[in-house]
Design a protein around this motif. Structure first.
Motif, PDB file in Angstrom:
ATOM      1  N   ALA A  93       0.824  -1.215   0.000  1.00  0.00           N
ATOM      2  CA  ALA A  93       0.000   0.000   0.000  1.00  0.00           C
ATOM      3  C   ALA A  93       0.856   1.261   0.000  1.00  0.00           C
ATOM      4  N   VAL A  94       1.919   1.264   0.786  1.00  0.00           N
ATOM      5  CA  VAL A  94       2.800   2.431   0.859  1.00  0.00           C
ATOM      6  C   VAL A  94       3.600   2.568  -0.439  1.00  0.00           C
ATOM      7  N   LEU A  95       4.057   1.458  -1.008  1.00  0.00           N
ATOM      8  CA  LEU A  95       4.830   1.511  -2.245  1.00  0.00           C
ATOM      9  C   LEU A  95       3.989   1.959  -3.439  1.00  0.00           C
ATOM     10  N   MET A  96       2.690   1.706  -3.409  1.00  0.00           N
ATOM     11  CA  MET A  96       1.813   2.117  -4.511  1.00  0.00           C
ATOM     12  C   MET A  96       1.441   3.603  -4.442  1.00  0.00           C
ATOM     13  N   GLN A  97       1.717   4.261  -3.343  1.00  0.00           N
ATOM     14  CA  GLN A  97       1.368   5.670  -3.168  1.00  0.00           C
ATOM     15  C   GLN A  97       2.149   6.552  -4.142  1.00  0.00           C
ATOM     16  N   ASP A  98       1.455   7.454  -4.812  1.00  0.00           N
ATOM     17  CA  ASP A  98       2.114   8.457  -5.647  1.00  0.00           C
ATOM     18  C   ASP A  98       2.672   9.525  -4.712  1.00  0.00           C
ATOM     19  N   PRO A  99       3.991   9.714  -4.654  1.00  0.00           N
ATOM     20  CA  PRO A  99       4.575  10.689  -3.728  1.00  0.00           C
ATOM     21  C   PRO A  99       4.082  12.118  -3.936  1.00  0.00           C
ATOM     22  N   GLU A 100       3.591  12.415  -5.121  1.00  0.00           N
ATOM     23  CA  GLU A 100       3.092  13.764  -5.410  1.00  0.00           C
ATOM     24  C   GLU A 100       1.640  13.959  -4.966  1.00  0.00           C
ATOM     25  N   ARG A 101       0.958  12.882  -4.582  1.00  0.00           N
ATOM     26  CA  ARG A 101      -0.462  12.953  -4.234  1.00  0.00           C
ATOM     27  C   ARG A 101      -0.730  12.293  -2.882  1.00  0.00           C
ATOM     28  N   VAL A 102      -0.121  12.837  -1.867  1.00  0.00           N
ATOM     29  CA  VAL A 102      -0.246  12.294  -0.520  1.00  0.00           C
ATOM     30  C   VAL A 102      -1.316  13.084   0.236  1.00  0.00           C
ATOM     31  N   PHE A 103      -2.195  12.373   0.944  1.00  0.00           N
ATOM     32  CA  PHE A 103      -3.193  13.037   1.774  1.00  0.00           C
ATOM     33  C   PHE A 103      -2.476  13.730   2.932  1.00  0.00           C
ATOM     34  N   GLU A 104      -2.894  14.961   3.202  1.00  0.00           N
ATOM     35  CA  GLU A 104      -2.277  15.717   4.288  1.00  0.00           C
ATOM     36  C   GLU A 104      -3.355  16.472   5.060  1.00  0.00           C
TER      37      GLU A 104
END
Length: 124
Positions: free
Chosen positions: A77-88
């Motif tokens: 799940a963490v590896l599939m995350q787009d680093p440019e589109r992180v929930f904050e």
């Protein structure tokens, strides 16, 4: 702040925003099973919500229980995350999906500022 996290946690000025760089470095550590890097980037005590709810008190506890804390599903799940589109939000950055994620929060100031893992959710 424009920085990149280098090996050993050192920072250097670059054109990469800190948040995506922090996510990429987290993903690199998970991909390479870099347990030491992960343990060094945890804000202890770490809150863990998975099959059980636990508080990981220190680096030794994290390393001893790494396989139970960082499941293959969580890593994926963490590896599939787009680093440019992180929930904050006000709590920090959520890297991963709804039930499986790692929360990062910026700690320190100036040269000592960096993102640390504050919560891991791995609801099965």
């Amino acid at each position: 702040m424009l920085v990149a996290i280098l090996a050993g946690g050192a920072r250097a000025q670059t054109d990469v925003p800190a948040k995506p760089a922090a996510v990429r470095e987290l993903q690199r550590a998970l991909r390479e099973h870099d347990r030491a890097w992960l343990a060094d980037h945890v804000s202890y005590p770490l809150r863990y919500h998975g099959r059980t709810i636990a508080v990981i008190r220190n680096r030794n506890d994290f390393l001893r229980n790494y396989d139970a804390i960082v499941s293959d599903r969580l890593r994926s799940a963490v590896l599939m995350q787009d680093p440019e589109r992180v929930f904050e939000n006000w709590q920090g950055l959520m890297v991963g999906d709804g039930p499986r994620n790692m929360w990062l929060r910026e700690t320190g100031e100036g040269e000592a500022a960096r993102y640390e893992i504050v919560t891991i959710n791995d609801v099965r």
